[in-house]
Scaffold this active site. Structure first.
Site, PDB file in Angstrom:
ATOM      1  N   ASP A 131       0.815  -1.209   0.000  1.00  0.00           N
ATOM      2  CA  ASP A 131       0.000   0.000   0.000  1.00  0.00           C
ATOM      3  C   ASP A 131       0.854   1.267   0.000  1.00  0.00           C
ATOM      4  OD1 ASP A 131       1.012  -0.273   2.519  1.00  0.00           O
ATOM      5  OD2 ASP A 131      -0.863   0.158   3.574  1.00  0.00           O
ATOM      6  N   HIS A 173      24.188   4.184 -17.091  1.00  0.00           N
ATOM      7  CA  HIS A 173      23.054   4.533 -16.229  1.00  0.00           C
ATOM      8  C   HIS A 173      23.106   3.785 -14.898  1.00  0.00           C
ATOM      9  CE1 HIS A 173      20.393   6.143 -19.770  1.00  0.00           C
ATOM     10  NE2 HIS A 173      21.342   6.980 -19.401  1.00  0.00           N
ATOM     11  N   ASP A 207      26.576  11.853 -11.862  1.00  0.00           N
ATOM     12  CA  ASP A 207      25.625  12.435 -12.818  1.00  0.00           C
ATOM     13  C   ASP A 207      24.344  12.673 -12.029  1.00  0.00           C
ATOM     14  OD1 ASP A 207      23.821  13.033 -14.853  1.00  0.00           O
ATOM     15  OD2 ASP A 207      24.649  11.549 -16.240  1.00  0.00           O
ATOM     16  N   ASP A 216      20.994  18.886 -15.326  1.00  0.00           N
ATOM     17  CA  ASP A 216      21.611  17.595 -15.657  1.00  0.00           C
ATOM     18  C   ASP A 216      23.116  17.823 -15.766  1.00  0.00           C
ATOM     19  OD1 ASP A 216      22.254  15.081 -16.513  1.00  0.00           O
ATOM     20  OD2 ASP A 216      21.241  15.208 -18.446  1.00  0.00           O
ATOM     21  N   HIS A 256      27.578   6.856 -26.599  1.00  0.00           N
ATOM     22  CA  HIS A 256      26.346   7.656 -26.526  1.00  0.00           C
ATOM     23  C   HIS A 256      26.515   8.956 -27.300  1.00  0.00           C
ATOM     24  CE1 HIS A 256      28.270  10.359 -23.566  1.00  0.00           C
ATOM     25  NE2 HIS A 256      28.694   9.274 -22.947  1.00  0.00           N
ATOM     26  N   HIS A 270      21.437  16.431 -25.533  1.00  0.00           N
ATOM     27  CA  HIS A 270      19.981  16.246 -25.631  1.00  0.00           C
ATOM     28  C   HIS A 270      19.316  17.514 -25.098  1.00  0.00           C
ATOM     29  CE1 HIS A 270      19.805  15.493 -21.252  1.00  0.00           C
ATOM     30  NE2 HIS A 270      20.808  14.660 -21.420  1.00  0.00           N
ATOM     31  N   HIS A 296      15.422  14.383 -20.568  1.00  0.00           N
ATOM     32  CA  HIS A 296      15.523  14.280 -22.032  1.00  0.00           C
ATOM     33  C   HIS A 296      14.264  14.955 -22.559  1.00  0.00           C
ATOM     34  CE1 HIS A 296      18.214  10.535 -21.368  1.00  0.00           C
ATOM     35  NE2 HIS A 296      18.935  11.628 -21.449  1.00  0.00           N
ATOM     36  N   GLU A 329      27.776  16.667 -23.223  1.00  0.00           N
ATOM     37  CA  GLU A 329      28.267  15.637 -22.310  1.00  0.00           C
ATOM     38  C   GLU A 329      29.096  14.548 -22.989  1.00  0.00           C
ATOM     39  OE1 GLU A 329      25.201  12.886 -20.900  1.00  0.00           O
ATOM     40  OE2 GLU A 329      23.688  14.147 -21.879  1.00  0.00           O
ATOM     41  N   TYR A 379      34.971   5.665 -21.871  1.00  0.00           N
ATOM     42  CA  TYR A 379      34.779   4.578 -20.911  1.00  0.00           C
ATOM     43  C   TYR A 379      35.637   3.376 -21.322  1.00  0.00           C
ATOM     44  CZ  TYR A 379      30.739   7.638 -20.634  1.00  0.00           C
ATOM     45  OH  TYR A 379      29.931   8.750 -20.572  1.00  0.00           O
ATOM     46  N   ARG A 381      33.046  11.263 -17.698  1.00  0.00           N
ATOM     47  CA  ARG A 381      32.032  12.055 -18.415  1.00  0.00           C
ATOM     48  C   ARG A 381      32.001  13.435 -17.779  1.00  0.00           C
ATOM     49  NH1 ARG A 381      28.229   8.734 -18.291  1.00  0.00           N
ATOM     50  NH2 ARG A 381      26.809   9.487 -16.668  1.00  0.00           N
ATOM     51  N   GLU A 399      29.649  16.966 -18.052  1.00  0.00           N
ATOM     52  CA  GLU A 399      28.376  17.436 -18.636  1.00  0.00           C
ATOM     53  C   GLU A 399      27.966  18.767 -18.033  1.00  0.00           C
ATOM     54  OE1 GLU A 399      23.815  15.741 -19.231  1.00  0.00           O
ATOM     55  OE2 GLU A 399      25.108  14.906 -17.657  1.00  0.00           O
TER      56      GLU A 399
END
Length: 418
Positions: free
Chosen positions: A40, A245, A262, A273, A352, A356, A363, A388, A392, A409, A411
């Site tokens: 619940d 991610h 990130d 972002d 990638h 964006h 996004h 960004e 890797y 990375r 960004e």
């Protein structure tokens, strides 16, 4: 530190622009509903972005009908006032509040079938309907049944079919160019997020767990007035930085590792972002510095290309060119640059895109091309986007052993101005 209030959003102006795009159509937008997390317990509620963009209504179980040909052009269907439920779940705006505060031309309870009656009354004045199919099978069936009923009622007038379009088609381009009020919210979200990243850098040290750093970040968000995260925070140390991610955030950080964060705050429905990568122990190794400097160079060059009149695709093209040249210097790739780019030899290390749109969604809405995917759209004043680039070298990568486990990375959020 940051203003508690931003310039007000002019929802009426947004609806006026939407009505112009609707033309002879009618639109039914469905708000978000509560979603069960377990037993619940519900997930935290957040209104669907298109719905909030036009209505400003932030409660679950609501619908909005937009019908330019009707007397009541903007109708809201909202949960009614209920003292008992409000005792448990919190204040409700109610039907009268929807009219008085949100300026709906008419408002009704969403607990009834009044929305069906209103849609049936609006259809004879419309030549098409805007409704997002596929999110709720039961509601889809009800819409199809209503269209069939309307057809039977109005077939003598020659009406047999109402084409169904996604309202996001109309709203995505409207949402792409930000108003001053939207830019103000995005700037606050970005400032809060930047402060959180700095606090994380100051706090991080070997032996800490990733989730401890996440707590520092998200504490800053809430302490500075951001209602929620724009997306699940990525706090990735060591090899985890090579998982794009990753958000488990459970690992203990070790000396001589990098930490990739990130994370972005959402302020009044607008999100930042930002990504930063830094050494847990405070000092880069030679190999880490080489990768970091290359990514930073690519980002700086790409930001320079983010200008009005330039193709959106130039951001990623610039990153690919700089990274490919740099990977050759690092002896990761070998051969003519143009040939390597044509063969996408960089993909194992840069899988990638570099940018964006950014806004109400991380996004955000808006096409990236004109007419066909091969024709990139041009950037224009008022757009907000990320830049960004990243590199890797995961445990399974074919790169040199000295780079194994390095993921970087960087960004930032860019507002295109005139």
């Amino acid at each position: 530190m940051y203003p508690k209030e931003s310039p007000p959003i002019d929802f009426a102006a947004r609806r006026a622009a939407f009505f112009k795009k609707l033309g002879g159509g009618v639109a039914l937008l469905v708000g978000a509903d509560l979603q069960t997390r377990n037993d619940d317990v519900d997930f935290p509620f957040r209104q669907e972005s298109d719905f909030y963009f036009l209505t400003g209504f932030a409660e679950p179980k609501a619908l909005a009908l937009f019908s330019p040909g009707s007397k009541a052009k903007f109708q809201l269907f909202v949960p009614p006032k209920d003292k008992e439920r409000e005792l448990w779940d919190g204040y409700r705006l109610g039907v009268q509040g929807a009219k008085q505060i949100l300026k709906a031309d008419a408002a009704f309870s969403s607990d009834t079938d009044d929305w069906e009656k209103a849609l049936l009354e609006a259809l004879p004045h419309a030549d098409r309907i805007y409704y997002r199919v596929g999110r709720n099978a039961d509601r889809d069936r009800r819409i199809f049944t209503l269209l069939e009923k309307a057809k039977r009622q109005h077939w003598k007038g020659g009406r047999w079919l109402w084409p169904i379009h996604d309202p996001h088609e109309l709203l995505s381009e409207t949402r792409l160019v930000k108003s001053k009020a939207e830019i103000a919210r995005l700037q606050i979200a970005a400032k809060i997020s930047a402060e959180a990243h700095v606090n994380a850098m100051r706090a991080a040290k070997p032996g800490m767990f990733e989730y401890e750093v996440q707590a520092v970040i998200e504490h800053t968000f809430r302490a500075r007035g951001a209602w929620r995260v724009g997306y699940e925070s990525i706090v990735a140390s060591g090899h985890n930085a090579c998982i794009l991610h990753y958000n488990t955030n459970q690992r203990k950080m070790e000396r001589n590792e990098l930490l990739l964060i990130d994370a972005g705050a959402e302020y009044d429905y607008y999100t930042a972002d930002i990504t930063r990568t830094f050494p847990v122990s405070g000092t880069f190794t030679k190999e880490q510095a080489e990768v970091y400097d290359l990514v930073l160079e690519a980002q700086k060059e790409a930001i320079r290309s983010a200008r009005p009149g330039k193709k959106f695709s130039e951001i990623n093209d610039t990153v690919i060119e700089v990274l490919t040249e740099g990977l050759k210097k690092l002896k990761v790739l070998k051969g003519p640059t143009k040939t390597l780019i044509a063969k996408k030899a960089y993909r194992p290390y840069y899988p990638h895109g570099a940018s964006h749109w950014l806004g109400m969604d991380v996004h955000d809405a808006g096409r990236y091309y004109d007419q066909s995917p091969e024709k990139s759209r041009l950037m224009a004043a008022g757009q907000v986007l990320t830049v960004e680039p990243g590199l890797y070298f995961g445990a399974e990568s074919d790169g040199p052993a000295r780079f194994k486990g390095i993921g970087v990375r960087i960004e930032d959020d860019v507002w295109i101005t005139p």
